[in-house]
Write an enzyme that holds these catalytic residues in place. Structure first.
Site, PDB file in Angstrom:
ATOM      1  N   CYS A 372       3.837  -3.236   0.822  1.00  0.00           N
ATOM      2  CA  CYS A 372       5.264  -5.037   0.976  1.00  0.00           C
ATOM      3  C   CYS A 372       5.594  -4.832  -0.406  1.00  0.00           C
ATOM      4  CB  CYS A 372       4.935  -5.723   1.525  1.00  0.00           C
ATOM      5  SG  CYS A 372       4.049  -5.269   3.855  1.00  0.00           S
ATOM      6  N   ALA A 373       6.373  -4.407  -0.810  1.00  0.00           N
ATOM      7  CA  ALA A 373       7.385  -5.044  -2.341  1.00  0.00           C
ATOM      8  C   ALA A 373       8.143  -3.108  -3.001  1.00  0.00           C
ATOM      9  CB  ALA A 373       6.021  -4.896  -3.835  1.00  0.00           C
TER      10      ALA A 373
END
Ligand SMILES: Cc1ncc(COP(=O)(O)O)c(C=O)c1O
Length: 464
Positions: A372-373
């Site tokens: 999620c980055a």
């Protein structure tokens, strides 16, 4: 080694005279995925069990359970404030589901004007980026090639947008590299340029002590999740000055947020009630508050020292494996502090394959992908930013392929119960995979066994 039989040897036990196990682990399984989520501390589970017989509606009734639950919930807020060194007169603790939820709550609590800027960094988890895009103009200070953050670059950005930056939203520790920005310095910078600072402490609070107030310096807002600090019961906390939460209608409205309601009007309660729509998750708050207390009594300085030793061991062990690329700072001596997160790739083996081999052939749990980055992972991989056409093509292809994979990496992340043997087992496993990356002949059989075991364990959850 079984996690349930492990303790942090140099840490003080949180309860009793004899050291109890800190966490109940999964037998035979090495958990190196603490950055995703952590198991419950034994004392956290005990606290939830102690509260359960008296569970009642918070703010909802006159019976003993309800009265007790209302007080207990209030006590949980105080425990969280104490954990962060906050001031009960000035600060409020808003409970919510998790960091993501609470960043959304915060983003709707600030009265942004058109043109207002939220400064984010290239290190952020999507949860500390996307919510801001919906309420303000987001300006990004890019990470450097190793995932670090230059304070000079932050200051230059604050200067460039002076007068319009309302908030600097920055992670306390990167969930990809473990890099810890200098939060104190960033708070000073933000305040010098008239902005507030929000610290996404999801990856920080289980690893390092975080203080809301240090002398003259103050952090305006902090949020974190229970499930990343050994309290996986669906709660998180957002802390900040009371008046900051009373400027706007809440993000989610409904029961519990209002004082007077007529058919066409309503008046919002003060914080934190305004921000907590619906029946609160009391047991989640108990778990989180108990974890705060346990982490304080373990002494996070001791925890940090142990984690640094293990991280150095992991970095040295992994660096020796042919074809393995480590991401993040190359400094094996950890001259700059970082939390125990180690991202890497193995040449010629896709990241998901490496994670599967570790899980099925070696009993080691890690995470793979972009965590999620995506902006940060893309940068660390040295990939150029996507053009509009490439972006469209990629989104279309992934839409048609639900299991389609983005480029990514593998992440090993350490926790309170990680041992030297766990680290060595990871290094041995990766050396084996590097030497022969072909899936083992027994992989399919192991996958089948895994499915059967999961089915059996799920039946156990619902038995009798
Ligand atoms: C740095 C950081 N911020 C925010 C989040 C989101 O946390 P949650 O999924 O608990 O909302 C995560 C989760 O991995 C994280 O690592």
């Amino acid at each position: 080694m079984n996690a349930s039989s492990r303790t942090a040897p140099s840490a003080k036990p949180p309860l009793d005279d004899k050291p109890p196990p800190l966490c109940e682990g999964t037998p035979g399984y090495v958990n190196l995925d603490h950055a995703a989520t952590t198991p419950a501390l034994v004392v956290v589970k005990q606290a939830v069990e102690a509260a359960l017989p008296y569970y009642g509606g918070v703010h909802r009734g006159s019976g003993l359970p309800s009265e007790l639950s209302t007080e207990l919930y209030q006590r949980c807020r105080l425990e969280v404030l104490q954990f962060l060194g906050g001031d009960a007169l000035r600060h409020v603790v808003v409970f919510g589901r998790n960091t993501t939820d609470l960043i959304n709550v915060l983003s709707h609590s600030i009265a942004f004007e058109p043109g207002d800027v939220v400064l984010v960094t290239g290190l952020e988890h999507h949860s500390n980026d996307l919510p801001w895009r919906r309420v303000a103009r987001v300006v990004r200070v890019e990470a450097d090639a190793q995932g670090g953050l230059s304070e000079d670059a932050v200051e230059a950005c604050l200067k460039r947008h002076q007068g319009r930056v309302r908030l600097l939203a920055v992670t306390g520790a990167s969930n990809v590299t473990g890099y810890m920005p200098d939060i104190g310095l960033l708070a000073d910078l933000a305040h010098r340029y008239g902005a507030k600072i929000f610290v996404d402490a999801a990856q920080l609070v289980a690893h390092r002590s975080l203080r809301l107030v240090t002398g003259e310096r103050e952090l305006d807002f902090v949020a974190f999740s229970g499930h990343k600090m050994y309290a996986p019961f669906g709660s998180g906390a957002l802390v900040g000055a009371r008046e900051s939460f009373e400027q706007r209608p809440p993000f989610a409205s409904g029961g519990g947020t209002v004082s007077v309601v007529t058919p066409d009007r309503q008046s919002w309660l003060n914080a934190p009630h305004r921000q907590e729509a619906g029946t609160p998750n009391l047991l989640g708050a108990v778990a989180l508050a108990r974890a705060c207390r346990a982490l304080t009594s373990l002494d996070l300085r001791v925890v940090a020292e142990r984690e640094r030793t293990l991280t150095r061991r992991a970095l040295r062990g992994l660096r020796a494996i042919p074809g393995l690329t480590l991401y993040g700072s190359p400094d094996l001596e950890l001259r700059r502090d970082r939390v125990g997160i180690v991202p890497f790739n193995l040449q010629g083996v896709e990241h998901g394959e490496v994670a599967e081999a570790l899980a099925l052939d070696h009993g080691i749990g890690v995470r793979s992908g972009c965590f999620c980055a995506q902006p940060l992972v893309t940068r660390l991989l040295g990939r150029p930013e996507l053009s509009s056409l490439e972006y469209l093509a990629l989104t279309r292809s992934l839409r048609n392929q639900p299991d389609g994979r983005m480029p990514g990496m593998v992440r090993a992340s350490l926790g309170l119960c990680t041992s030297e043997e766990d680290i060595d087992r990871l290094c041995r496993a990766l050396a084996e995979i590097a030497a022969d990356p072909r899936p083992s002949r027994r992989r399919d059989e192991r996958r089948r066994q895994r499915r059967a075991e999961i089915a059996r364990l799920i039946m156990g959850v619902f038995a009798p």
